[in-house]
Design a protein around this motif. Structure first.
Motif, PDB file in Angstrom:
ATOM      1  N   ASP A 137       0.828  -1.208   0.000  1.00 48.74           N
ATOM      2  CA  ASP A 137       0.000   0.000   0.000  1.00 48.74           C
ATOM      3  C   ASP A 137       0.863   1.259   0.000  1.00 48.74           C
ATOM      4  O   ASP A 137       0.593   2.215  -0.727  1.00 48.74           O
ATOM      5  N   LEU A 138       1.887   1.263   0.840  1.00 46.75           N
ATOM      6  CA  LEU A 138       2.744   2.444   0.952  1.00 46.75           C
ATOM      7  C   LEU A 138       3.473   2.708  -0.360  1.00 46.75           C
ATOM      8  O   LEU A 138       3.520   3.850  -0.841  1.00 46.75           O
ATOM      9  N   ALA A 139       4.041   1.668  -0.964  1.00 42.45           N
ATOM     10  CA  ALA A 139       4.771   1.836  -2.221  1.00 42.45           C
ATOM     11  C   ALA A 139       3.837   2.245  -3.350  1.00 42.45           C
ATOM     12  O   ALA A 139       4.208   3.042  -4.225  1.00 42.45           O
ATOM     13  N   TYR A 140       2.621   1.714  -3.342  1.00 42.57           N
ATOM     14  CA  TYR A 140       1.655   2.054  -4.387  1.00 42.57           C
ATOM     15  C   TYR A 140       1.313   3.538  -4.334  1.00 42.57           C
ATOM     16  O   TYR A 140       1.239   4.204  -5.370  1.00 42.57           O
ATOM     17  N   GLN A 141       1.119   4.064  -3.137  1.00 42.88           N
ATOM     18  CA  GLN A 141       0.835   5.488  -3.023  1.00 42.88           C
ATOM     19  C   GLN A 141       2.028   6.308  -3.507  1.00 42.88           C
ATOM     20  O   GLN A 141       1.869   7.265  -4.274  1.00 42.88           O
ATOM     21  N   CYS A 142       3.233   5.930  -3.080  1.00 48.24           N
ATOM     22  CA  CYS A 142       4.426   6.675  -3.491  1.00 48.24           C
ATOM     23  C   CYS A 142       4.675   6.537  -4.995  1.00 48.24           C
ATOM     24  O   CYS A 142       5.158   7.482  -5.631  1.00 48.24           O
ATOM     25  N   MET A 143       4.354   5.395  -5.563  1.00 45.15           N
ATOM     26  CA  MET A 143       4.489   5.213  -7.010  1.00 45.15           C
ATOM     27  C   MET A 143       3.626   6.220  -7.767  1.00 45.15           C
ATOM     28  O   MET A 143       4.052   6.802  -8.768  1.00 45.15           O
ATOM     29  N   HIS A 144       2.416   6.457  -7.284  1.00 46.59           N
ATOM     30  CA  HIS A 144       1.550   7.430  -7.939  1.00 46.59           C
ATOM     31  C   HIS A 144       2.192   8.811  -7.951  1.00 46.59           C
ATOM     32  O   HIS A 144       2.019   9.581  -8.902  1.00 46.59           O
ATOM     33  N   TRP A 145       2.929   9.156  -6.897  1.00 44.66           N
ATOM     34  CA  TRP A 145       3.564  10.468  -6.854  1.00 44.66           C
ATOM     35  C   TRP A 145       4.674  10.592  -7.888  1.00 44.66           C
ATOM     36  O   TRP A 145       5.023  11.699  -8.295  1.00 44.66           O
ATOM     37  N   PHE A 182      12.098  -2.659  -5.158  1.00 46.68           N
ATOM     38  CA  PHE A 182      11.259  -3.789  -5.554  1.00 46.68           C
ATOM     39  C   PHE A 182       9.789  -3.452  -5.367  1.00 46.68           C
ATOM     40  O   PHE A 182       8.963  -3.710  -6.249  1.00 46.68           O
ATOM     41  N   TYR A 183       9.464  -2.881  -4.218  1.00 47.92           N
ATOM     42  CA  TYR A 183       8.060  -2.593  -3.918  1.00 47.92           C
ATOM     43  C   TYR A 183       7.479  -1.570  -4.908  1.00 47.92           C
ATOM     44  O   TYR A 183       6.311  -1.682  -5.316  1.00 47.92           O
TER      45      TYR A 183
END
Length: 339
Positions: free
Chosen positions: A234-242, A287-288
């Motif tokens: 979840d954390l990486a997914y949010q940061c990926m969007h940024w 990786f995440y």
């Protein structure tokens, strides 16, 4: 999206939703690509009806029953979710399964740079997201009846296999970069560290309703992809969007001067989350994030396929999805190769 008899749907809602009167209006929300979502009004009361789309669907996709179950379970945990009222079976006036929940009043921010907000308010909005995500990941699934909400074992192994399979089943073009990513993720698979929590699966700012005039979260929406899994997903997914470009279909924060705008730096945001959960900073962060890119492009590939098949919830701009998917695959590969 759905063809239905107004009187039959009204009768169904009167039978199953306490206090429901006449079905005055039903209006489809224009946004979203997965489960068609409608606002329904009955007198002074407003509800949200969320349904599976019609047509042939991928196995385990469009799981409104899982959305209903997880929101019902989280209602007493402090994680803000809409109140849910009814989950139908598959035989309904709409022709597909649906659920009915409360219409939560508040604000949805479609632009992650928050240009209409005061600079100091922007930081508080993102900190509310950080706090809520950490709170969700502290919930013990077995204590809220969700001990069987996901499978045991390495979450990332399961997810890479699932989204690789879905991508392959819905592929419309040959994308060497996407094929390369599937191999890279398997070759660099992280070990199972035993971490498991309820994960939202699509945690981003436009899936959240904020209080009408405070920097507080009123409800987290769109739990279709939720499961038991690794919280760093979840954390990486949010940061990926940024990391996505600010301009274009997916508005990220790429190219935005975050410090000048009062927006959180990724490293600081991750550190704050870890402090709230009392855990060490994540190793193998790349990786995440690469996994998050691949997972999203596989989801978008499914959207493209549904659009081409004529049963996407929001069929606008289908022709652009091919370029977006290819661009994401290129970016993810570059991140994997260069760190």
């Amino acid at each position: 999206m759905h063809e239905f008899d107004h009187a039959a749907l009204e009768s169904c809602l009167q039978q199953h939703v306490a206090g429901f009167g006449r079905l005055d209006t039903i209006t489809k929300f224009p946004d979203g690509q997965s489960n068609p979502t409608y606002q329904i009004r009955s007198g002074d009361n407003a509800y949200v009806l969320r349904a599976k789309p019609p047509g042939k669907l991928l196995k385990s996709a469009h799981a409104v029953d899982r959305e209903y179950r997880v929101m019902k379970a989280l209602a007493q945990t402090g994680v803000p979710v809409p109140e849910v009222f009814y989950l139908s079976g598959d035989d309904t006036p709409l022709g597909t399964q649906f659920m009915v929940m409360d219409l939560v009043e508040g604000r949805i921010f479609w632009d992650p740079a928050l240009p209409d907000q005061e600079r100091t308010a922007r930081g508080r909005i993102y900190d509310a997201m950080n706090s809520t995500l950490a709170r969700l990941h502290r919930v013990k699934p077995e204590r809220v009846g969700l001990g069987d909400y996901g499978k045991p074992g390495n979450y990332f192994e399961r997810q890479v296999a699932r989204w690789s399979r879905q991508y392959t089943e819905t592929a419309t073009d040959q994308l060497p970069d996407a094929d390369w990513l599937m191999g890279w993720l398997n070759d660099h698979m992280v070990a199972d560290d035993g971490e498991s929590s309820i994960v939202h699966g699509d945690y981003r700012i436009d899936n959240i309703i904020f209080h009408p005039n405070r920097e507080e979260i009123a409800a987290v929406l769109d739990w279709e992809l939720s499961t038991l899994g690794h919280p760093l997903a979840d954390l990486a997914y949010q940061c990926m969007h940024w990391r996505l470009p600010y301009e274009g279909h997916f508005r990220g924060l790429g190219g935005v001067n975050r410090h000048a705008e009062g927006l959180p730096d990724e490293a600081d945001y991750v550190e704050r989350y870890c402090d709230r959960r009392g855990i060490d900073p994540p190793a193998n962060w790349n990786f995440y994030v690469v996994f998050s890119y691949f997972r999203l492009l596989a989801i978008l590939q499914g959207v493209l396929r549904r659009g081409l098949d004529g049963n996407a919830s929001n069929p606008r701009d289908m022709h652009r999805w091919r370029d977006i998917i290819a661009h994401m695959a290129q970016n993810a590969r570059a991140l994997a190769e260069n760190g």
